[in-house]
Motif scaffolding. Sequence first.
Motif, PDB file in Angstrom:
ATOM      1  N   ILE A  36       0.849  -1.199   0.000  1.00  0.00           N
ATOM      2  CA  ILE A  36       0.000   0.000   0.000  1.00  0.00           C
ATOM      3  C   ILE A  36       0.885   1.249   0.000  1.00  0.00           C
ATOM      4  N   ALA A  37       1.868   1.250   0.905  1.00  0.00           N
ATOM      5  CA  ALA A  37       2.746   2.409   1.027  1.00  0.00           C
ATOM      6  C   ALA A  37       3.450   2.699  -0.302  1.00  0.00           C
ATOM      7  N   GLU A  38       3.936   1.651  -0.943  1.00  0.00           N
ATOM      8  CA  GLU A  38       4.655   1.841  -2.205  1.00  0.00           C
ATOM      9  C   GLU A  38       3.755   2.459  -3.276  1.00  0.00           C
ATOM     10  N   VAL A  39       2.556   1.893  -3.386  1.00  0.00           N
ATOM     11  CA  VAL A  39       1.621   2.366  -4.400  1.00  0.00           C
ATOM     12  C   VAL A  39       1.181   3.801  -4.116  1.00  0.00           C
ATOM     13  N   GLU A  40       0.894   4.087  -2.868  1.00  0.00           N
ATOM     14  CA  GLU A  40       0.460   5.445  -2.508  1.00  0.00           C
ATOM     15  C   GLU A  40       1.548   6.462  -2.847  1.00  0.00           C
ATOM     16  N   LEU A  41       2.794   6.101  -2.595  1.00  0.00           N
ATOM     17  CA  LEU A  41       3.882   7.037  -2.882  1.00  0.00           C
ATOM     18  C   LEU A  41       4.021   7.304  -4.382  1.00  0.00           C
ATOM     19  N   LYS A  42       3.692   6.287  -5.189  1.00  0.00           N
ATOM     20  CA  LYS A  42       3.788   6.468  -6.647  1.00  0.00           C
ATOM     21  C   LYS A  42       2.743   7.448  -7.159  1.00  0.00           C
ATOM     22  N   THR A  43       1.668   7.645  -6.391  1.00  0.00           N
ATOM     23  CA  THR A  43       0.587   8.509  -6.881  1.00  0.00           C
ATOM     24  C   THR A  43       0.771   9.957  -6.449  1.00  0.00           C
ATOM     25  N   GLY A  88      -4.289   5.656 -12.442  1.00  0.00           N
ATOM     26  CA  GLY A  88      -5.669   5.453 -11.999  1.00  0.00           C
ATOM     27  C   GLY A  88      -5.797   4.170 -11.182  1.00  0.00           C
ATOM     28  N   TYR A  89      -5.132   3.106 -11.647  1.00  0.00           N
ATOM     29  CA  TYR A  89      -5.166   1.831 -10.912  1.00  0.00           C
ATOM     30  C   TYR A  89      -4.498   1.996  -9.542  1.00  0.00           C
ATOM     31  N   TYR A  90      -3.350   2.676  -9.523  1.00  0.00           N
ATOM     32  CA  TYR A  90      -2.633   2.853  -8.252  1.00  0.00           C
ATOM     33  C   TYR A  90      -3.436   3.730  -7.280  1.00  0.00           C
ATOM     34  N   ARG A  91      -4.124   4.724  -7.824  1.00  0.00           N
ATOM     35  CA  ARG A  91      -4.928   5.569  -6.936  1.00  0.00           C
ATOM     36  C   ARG A  91      -6.011   4.752  -6.240  1.00  0.00           C
ATOM     37  N   LEU A  92      -6.448   3.682  -6.890  1.00  0.00           N
ATOM     38  CA  LEU A  92      -7.441   2.796  -6.278  1.00  0.00           C
ATOM     39  C   LEU A  92      -6.759   1.681  -5.478  1.00  0.00           C
ATOM     40  N   VAL A  93      -5.448   1.823  -5.295  1.00  0.00           N
ATOM     41  CA  VAL A  93      -4.625   0.882  -4.523  1.00  0.00           C
ATOM     42  C   VAL A  93      -4.761  -0.558  -5.040  1.00  0.00           C
ATOM     43  N   ARG A  94      -4.764  -0.683  -6.364  1.00  0.00           N
ATOM     44  CA  ARG A  94      -4.779  -2.017  -6.958  1.00  0.00           C
ATOM     45  C   ARG A  94      -3.348  -2.509  -7.011  1.00  0.00           C
ATOM     46  N   THR A  97     -15.670  11.730 -12.040  1.00  0.00           N
ATOM     47  CA  THR A  97     -15.076  12.005 -10.729  1.00  0.00           C
ATOM     48  C   THR A  97     -14.106  10.935 -10.224  1.00  0.00           C
ATOM     49  N   THR A  98     -14.360   9.664 -10.538  1.00  0.00           N
ATOM     50  CA  THR A  98     -13.490   8.601 -10.009  1.00  0.00           C
ATOM     51  C   THR A  98     -13.143   7.604 -11.111  1.00  0.00           C
ATOM     52  N   PRO A  99     -12.190   7.962 -11.979  1.00  0.00           N
ATOM     53  CA  PRO A  99     -11.873   7.097 -13.111  1.00  0.00           C
ATOM     54  C   PRO A  99     -11.514   5.670 -12.670  1.00  0.00           C
ATOM     55  N   PHE A 100     -11.970   4.726 -13.461  1.00  0.00           N
ATOM     56  CA  PHE A 100     -11.664   3.293 -13.302  1.00  0.00           C
ATOM     57  C   PHE A 100     -12.301   2.620 -12.089  1.00  0.00           C
ATOM     58  N   TYR A 101     -13.076   3.377 -11.317  1.00  0.00           N
ATOM     59  CA  TYR A 101     -13.726   2.794 -10.148  1.00  0.00           C
ATOM     60  C   TYR A 101     -14.819   1.802 -10.549  1.00  0.00           C
ATOM     61  N   TYR A 102     -15.520   2.089 -11.644  1.00  0.00           N
ATOM     62  CA  TYR A 102     -16.769   1.389 -11.912  1.00  0.00           C
ATOM     63  C   TYR A 102     -16.669  -0.131 -12.018  1.00  0.00           C
ATOM     64  N   ILE A 103     -15.564  -0.610 -12.572  1.00  0.00           N
ATOM     65  CA  ILE A 103     -15.411  -2.062 -12.776  1.00  0.00           C
ATOM     66  C   ILE A 103     -15.484  -2.816 -11.438  1.00  0.00           C
ATOM     67  N   ASP A 104     -15.155  -2.132 -10.361  1.00  0.00           N
ATOM     68  CA  ASP A 104     -15.147  -2.766  -9.034  1.00  0.00           C
ATOM     69  C   ASP A 104     -16.514  -3.364  -8.687  1.00  0.00           C
ATOM     70  N   TYR A 105     -17.573  -2.638  -9.038  1.00  0.00           N
ATOM     71  CA  TYR A 105     -18.926  -3.144  -8.745  1.00  0.00           C
ATOM     72  C   TYR A 105     -19.187  -4.453  -9.490  1.00  0.00           C
ATOM     73  N   THR A 106     -18.678  -4.536 -10.720  1.00  0.00           N
ATOM     74  CA  THR A 106     -18.955  -5.745 -11.503  1.00  0.00           C
ATOM     75  C   THR A 106     -18.125  -6.921 -10.987  1.00  0.00           C
ATOM     76  N   LEU A 107     -16.871  -6.659 -10.624  1.00  0.00           N
ATOM     77  CA  LEU A 107     -16.025  -7.731 -10.078  1.00  0.00           C
ATOM     78  C   LEU A 107     -16.657  -8.295  -8.811  1.00  0.00           C
ATOM     79  N   ALA A 108     -17.101  -7.371  -7.945  1.00  0.00           N
ATOM     80  CA  ALA A 108     -17.712  -7.799  -6.685  1.00  0.00           C
ATOM     81  C   ALA A 108     -19.011  -8.554  -6.950  1.00  0.00           C
ATOM     82  N   GLN A 109     -19.752  -8.131  -7.982  1.00  0.00           N
ATOM     83  CA  GLN A 109     -21.014  -8.811  -8.278  1.00  0.00           C
ATOM     84  C   GLN A 109     -20.769 -10.260  -8.691  1.00  0.00           C
ATOM     85  N   VAL A 110     -19.734 -10.466  -9.474  1.00  0.00           N
ATOM     86  CA  VAL A 110     -19.397 -11.846  -9.868  1.00  0.00           C
ATOM     87  C   VAL A 110     -19.081 -12.676  -8.623  1.00  0.00           C
ATOM     88  N   CYS A 111     -18.317 -12.100  -7.695  1.00  0.00           N
ATOM     89  CA  CYS A 111     -17.978 -12.819  -6.458  1.00  0.00           C
ATOM     90  C   CYS A 111     -19.220 -13.061  -5.605  1.00  0.00           C
TER      91      CYS A 111
END
Length: 564
Positions: A115-122, A219-225, A482-496
């Motif tokens: 997390i720390a590494e990714v946050e620093l990159k953003t 965008g991916y790193y901002r979402l801590v992926r 407002t929150t680029p790339f966030y939307y796919i998260d809902y679909t991933l979670a729905q599959v799970c």
Amino acid sequence: MQFKDYQYQRPDVESFKRDFNAYLEDFNHSESVEEQNDVLMKIMKLRNTAETMFTLASIRSSINTKDEFYDKEKEFADVNSPLFQEMVVELYKALLASKFRPQLEQKWGKHIFNIAEVELKTFSPEVITLMQEENKLASEYQKLRASAEIEMDGKILNLAQMVPYRQSKDRKIRQEASEKMFGFFAENQDKFDELYDKMVKLRHKIAVKLGFDNYVQLGYYRLVRTDYTAKDVAAYRQQVAETLVPVSLDLKKRQQKRLGLSEFKYYDEPLNFLTGNPTPKGEEAELVASAKLMYSELSPETKEFFDFMTEHKLMDLVTKAGKAGGGYCTYMPDFRSPFIFSNFNGTSHDVDVLTHEAGHAFQVYQSRDYALAEYVWPTYEACEIHSMSMEFFAWPWMDKFFKEDEAKYKFSHLEGALNFIPYGVTVDEFQHYVYENPEATPAERRAKWREIEKKYLPYRDYDGNKFLEDGGFWFMQGHIFTTPFYYIDYTLAQVCAFEFWGKQQEDRAKAWADYLRLCRAGGSDSFLNLLKVGNLHNPFIPGTIAKIIEPIKTYLDNVDDSKF
Ligand code: ZN
């Protein structure tokens, strides 16, 4: 103690900074891992108190937007919380540089360091002003949307108020409502185009300054992926196109048949049944009483959790004058309390609050003992598994909420969830195009949207509406702005969550044990590792979606929806 007795005290910025810096010094000069860990705990405590106060102010101001005291406190929080974030960045630097890192990794796992590494990159001081500009543009989008004044039914309505008209059983009314709603976006096309164009170029600039090729990875790193990439997501979308789109197309045909229409237009989509959508029977008191019964029977853990929520009055559910719109679930670490906020409106949404938002609250309640603030909540795609799966674990009690509408509710719950995924994927593919091609013109973007739409939503018929045929539908999807790339998260979670639905049919006790373990893991690991904790399949692996939706498809195929 009840929520109303929770004491608010404005955090003192100067002393926070002073203490934080002193602790950082101590951290950097610690002689042993034990000493460093003790300091880390002090830092967490400091952060938790500030966060608790900011959250408390924000909750109270949303419950009563006219409360001048909390309005000021919320403003204070908005202005000062970035300062606190800056301090956290310093903590991340110290953590990564710690000479006791291997021992700390042993104690806390690798995830905090990832997390720390990714946050620093953003983040870098040279992009602060650009990020502030980005926030300003996001608020401009909200303002532009909120400026909608649509004449309908002799009234002036905003976008949210158009929803019931768009779902009208009278085809003329729903057509008029949809045309007028998109008419607002069409009239303001230049403004939305210009705003989005500025956002895209600004985000690209930030990304390049931070050393990225374009905004996608940032965008991916901002979402801590931390453990999947755009390539994985592209393969996942491919699965959706191959497996889910045909099922969704079939469901839309059934909807058309239910509505008795020879042609199925875009303005028909919001109406699901000619007899109206399923509604809960009863007001707040009855619904909460049913929820209390449900959670007491579901498991000892849910009973304890929901008793806690009701005893401490940690839910504000009903619409009142002066209350902010929308709904959310949040958490106050110092009071060890989740909080659920909503605006009941008499639709099935009210039950969703008591299952979906309660699912979020249940997870944070289960993971509240993590000493690291980072481990209390996971990333968004994992968060939505908790909430969407709780909606399914609640199924055996839906007769209590919906009475005679139970079967209709269950059908539309699964159908809606399934139809959502191809749309969510459309939003995602579009954004990859946009940020991979930051120089594309607004017209090129809109053309691309329409092209992607045809792939995932092949049933969509815009009835010759020029604005929509040209690809303007996405103006209404706030996440894109407002929150680029966030939307796919809902679909991933729905599959799970679908996977949990299937597991429950086979072995409910085992499914619940998996779910509980997942909730307890909180945010202590990355998305893919959390899936392992919950015994869930990785949705990025080809073939996974096909396997998971098989029982869902069978269930839907066996429902006689002509009787709804
Ligand atoms: Zn949610």
